[in-house]
Design a protein around this motif. Structure first.
Motif, PDB file in Angstrom:
ATOM      1  N   ASP A   1      43.988  21.532  13.598  1.00 45.95           N
ATOM      2  CA  ASP A   1      44.843  21.920  14.725  1.00 45.95           C
ATOM      3  C   ASP A   1      45.231  20.724  15.581  1.00 45.95           C
ATOM      4  OD1 ASP A   1      44.981  24.617  14.150  1.00 45.95           O
ATOM      5  OD2 ASP A   1      43.345  25.178  15.508  1.00 45.95           O
ATOM      6  N   ALA A   2      44.356  19.726  15.646  1.00 47.08           N
ATOM      7  CA  ALA A   2      44.592  18.564  16.505  1.00 47.08           C
ATOM      8  C   ALA A   2      45.473  17.501  15.849  1.00 47.08           C
ATOM      9  CB  ALA A   2      43.249  17.951  16.909  1.00 47.08           C
ATOM     10  N   ILE A   3      45.813  17.679  14.574  1.00 46.88           N
ATOM     11  CA  ILE A   3      46.640  16.684  13.887  1.00 46.88           C
ATOM     12  C   ILE A   3      47.985  16.581  14.581  1.00 46.88           C
ATOM     13  CG2 ILE A   3      47.914  16.127  11.771  1.00 46.88           C
ATOM     14  CD1 ILE A   3      45.780  17.573  10.198  1.00 46.88           C
ATOM     15  N   ASP A   4      48.400  15.353  14.822  1.00 46.00           N
ATOM     16  CA  ASP A   4      49.728  15.107  15.362  1.00 46.00           C
ATOM     17  C   ASP A   4      50.604  14.671  14.194  1.00 46.00           C
ATOM     18  OD1 ASP A   4      51.993  14.447  16.747  1.00 46.00           O
ATOM     19  OD2 ASP A   4      51.084  12.794  17.874  1.00 46.00           O
ATOM     20  N   ILE A   5      51.469  15.585  13.755  1.00 46.28           N
ATOM     21  CA  ILE A   5      52.327  15.310  12.599  1.00 46.28           C
ATOM     22  C   ILE A   5      53.204  14.075  12.829  1.00 46.28           C
ATOM     23  CG2 ILE A   5      54.199  16.851  13.258  1.00 46.28           C
ATOM     24  CD1 ILE A   5      54.390  17.591  10.246  1.00 46.28           C
ATOM     25  N   GLU A   6      53.414  13.741  14.088  1.00 44.93           N
ATOM     26  CA  GLU A   6      54.210  12.559  14.426  1.00 44.93           C
ATOM     27  C   GLU A   6      53.517  11.274  13.969  1.00 44.93           C
ATOM     28  OE1 GLU A   6      57.278  12.766  15.876  1.00 44.93           O
ATOM     29  OE2 GLU A   6      57.154  14.939  15.963  1.00 44.93           O
ATOM     30  N   GLN A   7      52.198  11.336  13.725  1.00 45.40           N
ATOM     31  CA  GLN A   7      51.463  10.152  13.281  1.00 45.40           C
ATOM     32  C   GLN A   7      51.732   9.818  11.822  1.00 45.40           C
ATOM     33  OE1 GLN A   7      47.325  10.810  14.108  1.00 45.40           O
ATOM     34  NE2 GLN A   7      47.577  10.592  16.304  1.00 45.40           N
ATOM     35  N   LEU A   8      52.279  10.751  11.089  1.00 52.68           N
ATOM     36  CA  LEU A   8      52.605  10.487   9.686  1.00 52.68           C
ATOM     37  C   LEU A   8      53.723   9.462   9.608  1.00 52.68           C
ATOM     38  CD1 LEU A   8      52.702  14.144   8.310  1.00 52.68           C
ATOM     39  CD2 LEU A   8      50.953  12.437   7.853  1.00 52.68           C
ATOM     40  N   PRO A   9      53.774   8.687   8.522  1.00 55.36           N
ATOM     41  CA  PRO A   9      54.926   7.808   8.338  1.00 55.36           C
ATOM     42  C   PRO A   9      56.202   8.638   8.412  1.00 55.36           C
ATOM     43  CG  PRO A   9      53.252   7.371   6.683  1.00 55.36           C
ATOM     44  CD  PRO A   9      52.805   8.582   7.449  1.00 55.36           C
ATOM     45  N   SER A  10      57.268   8.073   8.973  1.00 55.44           N
ATOM     46  CA  SER A  10      58.483   8.848   9.250  1.00 55.44           C
ATOM     47  C   SER A  10      59.038   9.549   8.021  1.00 55.44           C
ATOM     48  CB  SER A  10      59.548   7.964   9.893  1.00 55.44           C
ATOM     49  OG  SER A  10      59.921   6.930   9.013  1.00 55.44           O
ATOM     50  N   SER A  11      58.974   8.912   6.854  1.00 55.56           N
ATOM     51  CA  SER A  11      59.510   9.553   5.649  1.00 55.56           C
ATOM     52  C   SER A  11      58.673  10.767   5.251  1.00 55.56           C
ATOM     53  CB  SER A  11      59.597   8.560   4.490  1.00 55.56           C
ATOM     54  OG  SER A  11      58.312   8.047   4.192  1.00 55.56           O
ATOM     55  N   VAL A  12      57.361  10.666   5.387  1.00 56.02           N
ATOM     56  CA  VAL A  12      56.466  11.777   5.065  1.00 56.02           C
ATOM     57  C   VAL A  12      56.649  12.881   6.106  1.00 56.02           C
ATOM     58  CG1 VAL A  12      54.058  12.500   4.805  1.00 56.02           C
ATOM     59  CG2 VAL A  12      54.800  10.286   3.898  1.00 56.02           C
ATOM     60  N   HIS A  13      56.685  12.495   7.368  1.00 56.25           N
ATOM     61  CA  HIS A  13      56.891  13.466   8.447  1.00 56.25           C
ATOM     62  C   HIS A  13      58.180  14.229   8.230  1.00 56.25           C
ATOM     63  CE1 HIS A  13      58.583  14.458  12.485  1.00 56.25           C
ATOM     64  NE2 HIS A  13      57.425  15.064  12.578  1.00 56.25           N
ATOM     65  N   SER A  14      59.243  13.529   7.917  1.00 63.50           N
ATOM     66  CA  SER A  14      60.546  14.159   7.705  1.00 63.50           C
ATOM     67  C   SER A  14      60.509  15.115   6.515  1.00 63.50           C
ATOM     68  CB  SER A  14      61.610  13.085   7.482  1.00 63.50           C
ATOM     69  OG  SER A  14      62.848  13.675   7.223  1.00 63.50           O
ATOM     70  N   ALA A  15      59.884  14.689   5.415  1.00 69.87           N
ATOM     71  CA  ALA A  15      59.810  15.533   4.213  1.00 69.87           C
ATOM     72  C   ALA A  15      58.995  16.798   4.484  1.00 69.87           C
ATOM     73  CB  ALA A  15      59.210  14.750   3.049  1.00 69.87           C
ATOM     74  N   VAL A  16      57.838  16.643   5.125  1.00 71.86           N
ATOM     75  CA  VAL A  16      56.994  17.802   5.434  1.00 71.86           C
ATOM     76  C   VAL A  16      57.746  18.755   6.359  1.00 71.86           C
ATOM     77  CG1 VAL A  16      54.901  18.563   6.672  1.00 71.86           C
ATOM     78  CG2 VAL A  16      54.775  16.662   5.041  1.00 71.86           C
ATOM     79  N   GLU A  17      58.407  18.207   7.368  1.00 72.28           N
ATOM     80  CA  GLU A  17      59.135  19.040   8.312  1.00 72.28           C
ATOM     81  C   GLU A  17      60.282  19.797   7.634  1.00 72.28           C
ATOM     82  OE1 GLU A  17      60.402  18.542  12.869  1.00 72.28           O
ATOM     83  OE2 GLU A  17      61.250  17.018  11.535  1.00 72.28           O
ATOM     84  N   GLN A  18      61.029  19.121   6.772  1.00 70.10           N
ATOM     85  CA  GLN A  18      62.147  19.777   6.099  1.00 70.10           C
ATOM     86  C   GLN A  18      61.680  20.866   5.138  1.00 70.10           C
ATOM     87  OE1 GLN A  18      65.149  17.250   4.464  1.00 70.10           O
ATOM     88  NE2 GLN A  18      65.848  16.625   6.477  1.00 70.10           N
ATOM     89  N   VAL A  19      60.639  20.577   4.360  1.00 63.47           N
ATOM     90  CA  VAL A  19      60.138  21.590   3.422  1.00 63.47           C
ATOM     91  C   VAL A  19      59.558  22.776   4.200  1.00 63.47           C
ATOM     92  CG1 VAL A  19      58.414  22.059   1.634  1.00 63.47           C
ATOM     93  CG2 VAL A  19      59.763  19.961   1.527  1.00 63.47           C
TER      94      VAL A  19
END
Length: 186
Positions: free
Chosen positions: A149-167
């Motif tokens: 729950d405490a994970i900040d998805i913003e900490q992911l590399p931008s390409s990974v963050h973007s892919a996870v968010e889009q999927v």
């Protein structure tokens, strides 16, 4: 999903029946593919990715509760199991051949795990809907869930963050439309 979220979603609009078929086809394609990926390759990809996501939490000592304990992550539709622990200030992964006895097991479909990672579903909600199963040491399971729950998805590399968010957006949109369609048919 709000209109703003739908508008921000950049993948082309694919008809609902096609999206539904894609979602059901993905595990059928990935399951045999993952069986061919050796453990060493899985470990070389997963451990650095987890270290990237949880870097700050590990530095803060938030993983010490997992010391000498084993967490199994079971992706049900892909029949993938990963055993993780924490030792020497680092996440470690056991191979299936080591046959470690997990203290707690988290089980969910790949879709639900993507929705959790993309912050589209709350782990508690999925747990009460029995789509996320937590078995074993309850206290340890709650600590793992709180860490997730405490994970900040913003900490992911931008390409990974973007892919996870889009999927995750795509899955959420599809599930919402399928639910609305089923409601209309009922």
């Amino acid at each position: 999903m709000t209109k703003a979220t739908t508008k921000a979603f950049s993948l082309p609009k694919i008809p609902l029946p096609v999206r539904e078929n894609i979602i059901s086809l993905i595990p059928k394609v990935l399951k045999p593919t993952f069986k061919l990926v050796p453990f060493t390759v899985q470990k070389k990809v997963l451990i650095p990715a987890l270290h990237s996501v949880f870097k700050e939490a590990m530095e803060d000592g938030d993983f010490e509760f997992l010391q000498d304990k084993w967490l199994r992550i079971h992706i049900t539709d892909l029949d993938i199991n990963w055993w993780l622990s924490f030792a020497d200030d680092s996440l470690v992964m056991a191979s299936p051949a080591q046959m470690v006895k997990e203290d707690v097991c988290f089980s969910a479909s790949g879709d639900d795990l993507v929705l959790i990672a993309g912050r589209k579903q709350d782990p508690d909600t999925l747990f009460f809907q029995r789509r996320l199963k937590i078995e074993g040491d309850t206290e340890l399971g709650l600590e793992v869930k709180n860490l997730i729950d405490a994970i900040d998805i913003e900490q992911l590399p931008s390409s990974v963050h973007s892919a996870v968010e889009q999927v995750a957006n795509w899955l959420e949109l599809t599930q919402t439309e399928l639910s609305a369609q089923q409601t209309q048919l009922a």
